[in-house]
Design an enzyme around this catalytic site. Structure first.
Site, mmCIF file in Angstrom:
data_model
loop_
_atom_site.group_PDB
_atom_site.id
_atom_site.type_symbol
_atom_site.label_atom_id
_atom_site.label_comp_id
_atom_site.label_asym_id
_atom_site.label_seq_id
_atom_site.Cartn_x
_atom_site.Cartn_y
_atom_site.Cartn_z
ATOM 1 N N GLU A 60 0.813 -1.217 0.000
ATOM 2 C CA GLU A 60 0.000 0.000 0.000
ATOM 3 C C GLU A 60 0.842 1.262 0.000
ATOM 4 O OE1 GLU A 60 -0.716 -2.631 1.917
ATOM 5 O OE2 GLU A 60 -2.753 -3.227 1.317
ATOM 6 N N HIS A 129 -10.113 -4.319 10.871
ATOM 7 C CA HIS A 129 -10.776 -4.128 9.574
ATOM 8 C C HIS A 129 -12.049 -3.289 9.695
ATOM 9 C CE1 HIS A 129 -8.055 -7.296 8.397
ATOM 10 N NE2 HIS A 129 -8.616 -7.503 7.234
#
Ligand SMILES: Cc1ncc(C[n+]2csc(CCOP(=O)(O)OP(=O)(O)O)c2C)c(N)n1
Ligand SMILES: [Mg+2]
Lengths: 327, 366
Positions: A60, A129
């Site tokens: 990322e 998450h």
């Protein structure tokens, strides 16, 4: 109007902008050959090829930064994160670089980049998450932050985001991708960034809610209607720039406000709105502004705890009852 | 550089398979398994039986878990370890019981191997208070720290530096323990790995880092997400390294025995690329278009559990009916676990606020 799923609205926006402007490309994990982890980019590889629809490694920080460099050098990247929970790894590029490079070079650099993907929780996925990041990014100067709730908004605002010459964070939700809604068929449908929308007119109380929480507010409003409470729902759609006048106008009418936000309470969107309302509409308030947020606790896995953790319609109704002194 | 025609440009490598006409594509190239027999590896017949039982438990536990998931008994992600059981088993049998193990979210096998009972594991999947993490973590966050299993982690690559930190503390305390950190091939591309490898060798941390290369990172074949052989990452950091056949429990055991000894004695990190294969989809909703059925079947022919079973029979260590006895015992254990999980209570509502801070009455902002 056409009925589209949220993911289809996203895809249409990307598709139209890619067709319109050769410099727009999209990259991210599983966006190309897999057609998107949540199928938001389905068919784009076939249409635009490997040059413009690019699978990335799970890196990322790296690919977000490559997006930043490409944007500086004249391209218009759309960087997809599988969720903004993973964009945490790319935060250096978003916060230290994308938001600041233009300023610290005295305006020599422009940064037409969109970082997009689902935000916040999506059921029982555990603590790492499930975090809502829109307020956090809105804290930083130099970033625009959008978190939409319906397919129509998504389409019009994503197109604006892609055309914007500044870094824009565009947020969605895993749990909304399958949701259907009427989407304008107007050619080149654009919604300006920074414009909220009154999604339900009402006279008794203003509820400000965006993203997934808009749907919670809507549910609560339907319930409250049966009890004779007429709720006005404002979906700011864009967290920053914020359409404060729209909220203030509404409060001048209803004199009461509840903010529903999927982030944790400290220094979040709800806190900011609360402050602004007391500054701009103090004399119009008949009750202190209330907020419904996540608790100051990480996301639990267990179903019962998760359900208790996530804001729901009942909490919104309680807050409305509080500001209307109905309890 | 010659300018390419516009349409020729592509960035990410494309396509499934190795692009050789007609050939079955390969997830990973398995190195030859060890030729050694159990005695020369220092394994007793009882060890082998225990290994078989453990691998079979991991397999059946997950197959049952999958059924329960499909029945809607619990939600969230469910990443199955099926096909990779030789790695957890070979490792845990080779390491000392107080060596520290940490892994990613594909963690059920690791947990079971390090003493999470089938009951505690299944209850965690169900999000019940009797689960190993009190229902707070679910499938991705099995943990049993009293057995030096530090858990499963859901941010790809996030736990790699933590594995280095476990080793740092062991060196600091001079306690003779080492750490072993496991992660997927996808995690190799994260900066966290590279920063950690550099520090680990710079500071001589007694740590094993092991990639369970199962050929795929979600829907992306390893060759589409990473350059060079993964094992060669070690070279850049001056780390010792080795490729291991992860479909063969003896090979994993042998490598882990040797490497753990070396790491313990030298206090230097070591990188292992353990090649294996994931039989199931990435999680529960994966159409698996990125690989062929033939490919999957090729690896299933190398099944680690079947392999050990054949060994046990061929070497006349166990008879068919003795194997069946083990299997039936495991089957019952797993069925009991499902019942236990189903009958257990969800956590109490107040538990939402537990485990956030260490104080009895911590501050929560409101
Ligand atoms: C930082 C981060 N990015 C993306 C994801 C989403 N994700 C979860 S698992 C996975 C694939 C990882 O593959 P690999 O490392 O090979 O492990 P395997 O699943 O094969 O065990 C991805 C992309 C994540 N959890 N964390
Ligand atoms: Mg993998």
């Amino acid at each position: 109007m056409a009925e589209l799923q949220f993911r289809e609205a996203i895809r249409e926006a990307i598709d139209e902008e890619m067709a319109r402007e050769e410099k727009v490309f999209i990259m991210g994990e599983e966006v190309a050959e897999y057609n998107g982890a949540y199928k938001a980019t389905e068919g784009l590889l076939d249409k635009y090829g490997y040059k413009r629809v690019i699978d990335t490694p799970i890196s990322e920080l790296g690919f977000a930064g490559i997006g930043v460099g490409a944007a500086m050098n004249g391209l218009r990247p759309i960087v997809e994160f599988m969720t903004f929970n993973f964009a945490v790894l790319a935060a250096d590029q978003i916060i230290n670089h994308a938001s600041k490079a233009g300023y610290m070079t005295g305006g020599q650099i422009s940064m037409p980049i969109v970082f997009r993907g689902p935000n916040a929780s999506a059921g029982q996925l555990g603590a790492t998450h499930s975090v809502a990041y829109d307020s956090m990014y809105a804290h930083f100067p130099g970033l625009k932050v959008i978190y939409t709730s319906e397919p129509d908004d998504a389409k019009g605002l994503l197109k604006s985001a892609i055309r914007d010459d500044n870094p824009v964070l565009f947020m969605e939700s895993e749990q909304m991708y399958g949701m259907k809604g009427e989407v304008s068929e107007e050619e080149d449908y654009i919604i300006p960034i920074g414009k909220g929308k009154i999604k339900r007119e009402g006279s008794d109380v203003t509820v400000v809610a965006h993203g997934k929480m808009y749907h919670v507010a809507k549910q609560a409003a339907a319930q409250l209607e049966k009890d004779g409470v007429d709720v006005e729902i404002i979906d700011p759609r864009t967290v920053k720039p914020l359409d404060l006048p729209l909220i203030v106008e509404s409060i001048k009418k209803t004199n009461r406000c509840v903010v529903v936000d999927e982030a944790h309470p400290f220094a979040g969107f709800a806190a900011e709105i609360g402050f602004l309302i007391q500054r701009e509409a103090f004399d119009y308030l008949d009750a202190p502004v209330q907020r419904v947020t996540l608790p100051d606790v990480n996301a639990p896995f267990a179903k019962n705890l998760f359900d208790a953790w996530l804001p729901d319609a009942k909490q919104v109704i309680d807050a409305v009852n509080q500001v209307t002194y109905r309890n | 550089m010659a300018k390419k025609k516009k349409d020729d440009i592509n960035f990410a490598p494309r396509g499934i398979g190795d692009e050789k006409d007609g050939a079955v594509q390969k997830g990973v190239d398995l190195p030859n398994p060890t030729k050694k027999k159990h005695k020369s590896l220092g394994l007793s017949e009882d060890d082998l039986k225990a290994m078989y039982e453990q691998m079979y438990l991991q397999r059946r536990f997950e197959e049952r878990a999958m059924q329960q998931y499909q029945k809607g008994k619990f939600g969230g992600f469910l990443h199955l370890y099926i096909g990779q059981e030789a790695i957890s088993t070979g490792t845990v049998f080779a390491l000392n019981d107080d060596d520290d193990i940490i892994t990613a979210y594909r963690d059920h096998g690791w947990g079971l191997c390090r003493g999470i009972t089938a009951n505690e594991g299944m209850a965690e999947l169900f999000g019940k208070k009797t689960g190993c993490s009190k229902g707070k973590g679910g499938s991705m966050h099995f943990a049993k720290t009293e057995n030096h299993f530090w858990g499963g982690y859901g941010i790809v690559g996030g736990h790699i530096p933590i594995g280095g930190g476990l080793a740092f503390a062991n060196k600091y305390n001079q306690n003779g323990r080492i750490s072993a950190t496991f992660f997927g091939d996808g995690a190799v591309d994260q900066g966290a790995l590279h920063e950690t490898f550099n520090i680990a060798n710079l500071w001589k941390l007694p740590a094993i880092f092991a990639v369970e290369n199962n050929g795929y990172s979600m829907g992306t074949a390893a060759r589409r997400h990473t350059v060079t052989e993964i094992v060669d990452r070690a070279k850049a950091y001056g780390m010792k390294s080795k490729v291991v056949n992860g479909m063969d429990v003896f090979s994993v055991y042998e490598a882990m025995k040797e490497v753990s000894k070396e790491v313990r004695e030298s206090s230097e990190p070591y990188f292992l690329e353990i090649r294996t294969y994931r039989y199931r989809g990435h999680s529960m909703s994966d159409p698996q278009k990125y690989r062929t059925k033939e490919e999957l079947e090729t690896y299933q022919k190398n099944d680690p559990i079947e392999r050990l079973k054949s060994y046990l029979l061929d070497e006349k260590i166990l008879k068919e009916d003795e194997i069946q006895e083990i299997e039936e015992k495991v089957e019952q254990e797993v069925l009991d676990a499902v019942e236990f999980a189903d009958n257990s209570d969800f956590p109490d509502e107040e538990a939402l606020y537990d485990d956030m801070f260490t104080e009895d009455e911590p501050y929560f902002h409101n």
